[in-house]
Motif scaffolding. Sequence first.
Motif, PDB file in Angstrom:
ATOM      1  N   PRO A  12      -0.368   1.193  -1.674  1.00  0.00           N
ATOM      2  CA  PRO A  12      -1.597   1.439  -2.431  1.00  0.00           C
ATOM      3  C   PRO A  12      -1.459   1.268  -3.930  1.00  0.00           C
ATOM      4  N   ARG A  53      -1.528  -4.858  -2.665  1.00  0.00           N
ATOM      5  CA  ARG A  53      -2.272  -4.109  -1.659  1.00  0.00           C
ATOM      6  C   ARG A  53      -2.642  -4.882  -0.393  1.00  0.00           C
ATOM      7  N   THR A 113       2.797  -0.459   3.081  1.00  0.00           N
ATOM      8  CA  THR A 113       3.819   0.149   2.243  1.00  0.00           C
ATOM      9  C   THR A 113       5.220  -0.242   2.712  1.00  0.00           C
ATOM     10  N   ASP A 163      -9.129   1.415  -0.782  1.00  0.00           N
ATOM     11  CA  ASP A 163      -8.896   0.015  -1.137  1.00  0.00           C
ATOM     12  C   ASP A 163      -8.594  -0.787   0.117  1.00  0.00           C
ATOM     13  N   TYR A 187      -6.194   1.323   2.479  1.00  0.00           N
ATOM     14  CA  TYR A 187      -5.528   2.511   1.968  1.00  0.00           C
ATOM     15  C   TYR A 187      -6.542   3.573   1.550  1.00  0.00           C
ATOM     16  N   PRO A 243      -4.816   3.228  -9.044  1.00  0.00           N
ATOM     17  CA  PRO A 243      -3.519   2.625  -8.714  1.00  0.00           C
ATOM     18  C   PRO A 243      -2.614   2.475  -9.935  1.00  0.00           C
TER      19      PRO A 243
END
Length: 753
Positions: free
Chosen positions: A618, A622, A626, A717, A746, A752
């Motif tokens: 995030p 993006r 992760t 997002d 996310y 961010p």
Amino acid sequence: MIIMEMKKINKILFIVVCLLFTACSITKNVPEGEYLLNDMNVKVDTKDIKAVDLKDYVKQKPNYAKFRVRLYSLGDTTNWFKKFIRKMGDEPVIYNPSSVPQSVKELRIAMENKGYLSAEVKAITDTISKKRMNVEYIVTANEPYRIRDYHIDISSKKATAFLSRWEKRRRQKLKEGTIFDISILEEERSNTSKMLRNIGYYTFSTDNLHYLADTTLKSNQVDLTLILRDTTDFRPYYINKVRVFSGYDPLSDRRFRAVDSTKYRDLEVLYDKTHFLRPHVLSDNITVAPGQLYSERNSEQTYNLLSSLSAVSKTNIEYQEVQINDTTALDCNIYLTPGNIHGIQMGLDGTNNAGDLGVASNISYTHGNIFNGSETFNVKLRGAYEFISGSSTSDLVTHNYYEVGVGTSLLFPKIIFPFLGHKIKQKFKANTQFGIGFDIQKRPEYIRDFFNANWKYKWENPQKRLSHSLNFLDINFVLMPYESAEFQEYINQEDNYLTKISYDNVFTAGTGYNGIYNSARTAKYFQRLYTLRYGVELSGNLLQGLFSLFNANKNADGQYQILGNPFAQYVKGDFDFSQTYQISEKNTIALHAGVGVAYPYGNSTILPFEKRYYAGGPNSVRGWNTRNLGPGSYSGGGDVSTQTGDLSVLLNAEFRHKFIPLLEFATFIDAGNIWTIRDYSNQPGGQIKLDTFYKEIAMGVGIGLRLDLSFLVIRVDGGKKLYDPVLKDSHPWVIFDKFKGNSAVYFAIGYPF
């Protein structure tokens, strides 16, 4: 059944959207013969003045969001539901013709105040439909007036010292060629007044100074004179006594009763009931002293230092005039109210780690004045339990997992360091922290213990918006006291080299520095706000030197060991820059760039897992999940232990548009990746190479919604891969490929960057 219900809900939402944007007229509630103020704009023909700064002088502005006007039009007062709908909307702004000449006048005055005394303003109205009106204000600045000569006419001899001391600084603002801007004049007058109060002139105010301006000269020039009123009581005050009333209760009806008193240095301390702060602690945080000239700066600094102490809930500073022979001096009385020094906090969180649900809790106790010097002692117990979902009994992680830990810290509200002078300590808001902690991770396949201890300094200069953090000593020891046979077999496989390294026992002892600079100035609007973060970390150098000096033995891998385990040796540096620029009331552009590099050497061939970089997520690129990007063109397959690197590059850009004050829409583009410096066999394509690294910069695009609650920003997002470096030799541009496997969504807290 659930699918059918979702279809019904989607149909209802679709109908509502259609009603909002097609069925409902935005001019429904505009009376006949009148107009909705559809749009307002200001245009100015000079780059020195921004049109957005002039909009505040316009008397009537259109609705912030048109769809809220549609909401208002949907509702009425016939029933509670329609009343609720109307409340959610905004009443339409009806065009008021009389506001136009008022706005023209205000804009002309504003331009004159900015030095454009010959500015011209005209308004143009445009009826774009039967019930809609646009208004545009055209500002012609013409040539501004500039200062030709500036001098000060103060007949008082008592001002001589002040003039000689501050002349250079004063003339930096008002000098030949400066535009005759009233705001600059007022700022200079205010600064001059404040400077006087900082060198003893306790009763001085801005009203004691005024300007004379001669604008009758030719060529748009002004002669400017700063005058001190002759009636001013222009004399400096000295500090006579400084008293501290420790334990003062402002809510008590009775007067302060001192049950004890003491004198420390030049400070007189009067105690009521409890000695809740030691005299030397008070002295370290009070910059006002007998014999000094009165200084507003010292008074403000004293207030900030005392208010920042955890043991103090309220600070009040008062000055009292006293007559000493033929001189009037000031007694400084400082009233301190004790705070609640005991605190208990509890927390309970749900966790979701790659689909494995769990629960985490913590409880902490804080004592805010443990040694009567506003020292803060904290002890925190924490625990976590995770329900791990294995697909079969042959998986290594098929059982549940828990973690328990304890951490303590002791924070002193000052820098504890030898040979550091008393006056130097007062210049910064600073603290020293000592901490120690221990954690145990228990899984069926292993037990992992974490020990950490640190000695940390923090200090900041609020005036320069710069803060510093120095980890003078940061020790971490990771130990694996138990590994199951199956786990050992798994990590000892040839292609699991990095996984094995990630779970090795490791000892780190390093030093690190981090700095943060923030450019924010609350008095300015539509400014470029930027934050600069930078840091460097060194580990293992002192140990390496000591072991080499005493010719210590090495293990089979050629590494020195401490407590039977090799210690890590590396250097790491990070640089991060983010900037937001508000281009209008609704629109903001945000930019971010981050670079980090770490290099293992000496006693290490690879960085400790916790110190390596990762990409995707995030706050990264993006379009990737992760820790699912890189290093380089390495595909990874989602293995957290191998998708890490030694070098990180990240670039982000966002355009943010506020629909309403609470809701913001964003479009963004991200680029970046991680790389390794060395070539590791089970990270093929991960090493950085100068001739190909630019082909391995991943790119993603996306949209987002943010709910701004002022104290909290909730962010959603959605990112889509644009360029995938794994496919750099085939078809890396994947923007039109299917979303599954090429996108990520996310839910996060905060922006961010």
